[in-house]
Design a protein around this motif. Sequence first.
Motif, short mmCIF file in Angstrom:
data_model
loop_
_atom_site.label_atom_id
_atom_site.label_comp_id
_atom_site.label_asym_id
_atom_site.label_seq_id
_atom_site.Cartn_x
_atom_site.Cartn_y
_atom_site.Cartn_z
N ASP A 106 0.70 -1.26 -0.18
CA ASP A 106 0.13 -0.28 0.44
C ASP A 106 0.78 1.37 -0.08
O ASP A 106 0.65 2.51 -0.79
N LEU A 107 2.01 1.01 0.45
CA LEU A 107 2.32 2.20 0.80
C LEU A 107 3.49 2.45 -0.24
O LEU A 107 3.54 3.81 -1.14
N PHE A 108 3.90 1.51 -0.88
CA PHE A 108 4.94 1.32 -2.33
C PHE A 108 3.97 2.50 -3.41
O PHE A 108 4.26 2.88 -4.03
N ASP A 109 2.51 1.54 -2.96
CA ASP A 109 1.85 2.55 -4.10
C ASP A 109 1.17 3.66 -3.95
O ASP A 109 1.36 4.60 -5.07
N GLN A 110 1.20 4.37 -3.15
CA GLN A 110 0.71 5.63 -2.37
C GLN A 110 2.13 6.12 -2.53
O GLN A 110 1.30 7.53 -3.43
N LEU A 111 3.22 6.05 -3.16
CA LEU A 111 4.30 6.75 -2.83
C LEU A 111 4.98 7.05 -5.09
O LEU A 111 5.72 7.87 -5.72
N PRO B 56 9.38 -7.84 4.91
CA PRO B 56 8.15 -7.16 5.36
C PRO B 56 7.92 -7.68 6.96
O PRO B 56 6.68 -7.32 7.61
N TYR B 57 8.36 -8.53 7.64
CA TYR B 57 8.49 -8.84 8.99
C TYR B 57 8.92 -7.85 10.17
O TYR B 57 8.65 -8.23 11.06
N ILE B 58 9.95 -7.39 9.68
CA ILE B 58 10.94 -6.50 9.97
C ILE B 58 9.84 -4.63 9.90
O ILE B 58 9.83 -4.23 10.79
N VAL B 59 10.07 -4.41 9.02
CA VAL B 59 9.15 -3.18 8.86
C VAL B 59 7.69 -3.21 8.58
O VAL B 59 7.78 -1.96 8.29
N LEU C 272 6.58 0.72 10.57
CA LEU C 272 5.91 1.42 9.13
C LEU C 272 6.44 2.67 8.74
O LEU C 272 5.87 3.73 7.90
N ARG C 273 5.50 3.56 10.22
CA ARG C 273 5.65 5.02 10.13
C ARG C 273 6.83 5.54 9.82
O ARG C 273 6.81 6.67 9.32
N HIS C 274 8.17 4.74 10.58
CA HIS C 274 9.03 5.88 9.71
C HIS C 274 9.78 4.81 8.62
O HIS C 274 10.54 6.54 7.55
N LEU C 275 9.68 4.05 8.50
CA LEU C 275 9.98 3.49 6.31
C LEU C 275 8.83 4.57 5.54
O LEU C 275 9.20 4.99 5.03
N ARG C 276 7.97 5.13 6.36
CA ARG C 276 6.85 5.86 5.53
C ARG C 276 7.32 7.05 5.35
O ARG C 276 7.41 7.53 4.10
N GLY C 277 8.29 7.94 6.16
CA GLY C 277 8.95 9.18 5.91
C GLY C 277 10.31 9.35 5.65
O GLY C 277 10.33 10.30 4.56
N ALA C 278 10.91 7.81 4.93
CA ALA C 278 11.88 7.82 4.86
C ALA C 278 11.73 7.51 3.41
O ALA C 278 12.18 8.14 2.07
#
Length: 313
Positions: free
Chosen positions: A89-94, A261-264, A270-276
């Motif tokens: 979902d995050l990859f798609d959003q960006l 994905p079992y980590i991030v 995920l919130r911090h991955l989103r910012g990066a």
Amino acid sequence: MSAAVPDTPRWPAALPDHGRFAYRPIHRRPDWQWPGGARLAVYLGYNLEHFAFGDGLGAALGPVSPHPDVLNFSWREYGNRVGAWRCLDLFDQLGLPAGTLVNTALYDHCPELVQAHVARGDEIVGHGHTNAERQGGWSEGHERELLASCRARIARESGRAPAGWLSPWISESPRTPDLLAETGYAYTLNWCHDDQPVPLRTRSGTALWSVPYPQELNDIPMLVARQMDTRDFFALVQDHFDEMLLQARAQPLVMGLALHPYIVGQPHRLRHLRGALEAFARARDAGRIWFTTPGAIAAHMQALAAERPGEFA
């Protein structure tokens, strides 16, 4: 009476060498540009993995128990059931592509997850059959069979044979680069020795490109092995990115970010991955980086080497 000093040292004059590439300092390289005139290529090395229940290897959240190790198995399985879909979902959003590193056991376990990446145009990279095993200690015939069967299955199930390979646990035998070239792979992610792609020599004479794959911008060694705080890890990612943008003014570079994905995919990470990833997307939109896949990087280097023979050896 003191012992006589031997006339010659007992150790060899030179250490054993892999023979895959010569030493070449980073400041003594040919110059080029990535597509669009970018100087820094950035990609996601996104690992989709499946593990045997009650057998074999696996990253551990807590102390390893005798098999069946339900705690650590189920923690890893969270990635396939939940975390991977949140990341998608995050990859798609960006609008970010991924170099998706796939265990072929996923075609038996959760084929819809791999298909979701194929549907969005991600590159599928060979990553063994399962991360519950290592290939480095296998016979040549057994290892060749693994490389060929993974390539054939990805082609059959996902419509295109993979160009690249990352060994489970970065496990290699002395023959792995030779076998990769002989079974049709164009590049490997196993070596982390440079910030630029490097051609590896193989016994067939076919060059196998080494695309830089990170072991520090990688959630397993940093968050699991070194137990780094998530905030600190993604601050490290941002610092690395900012510094590489600065260094890339002088020469083209590659920056990968290795994720599981079992980590991030855990919500607090995920919130911090989103910012990066938002920072990467802004830099891409401003034309400051080429956000791509490892296969596109290898293909670009193959084309450059054909145009400028001898410069990249």
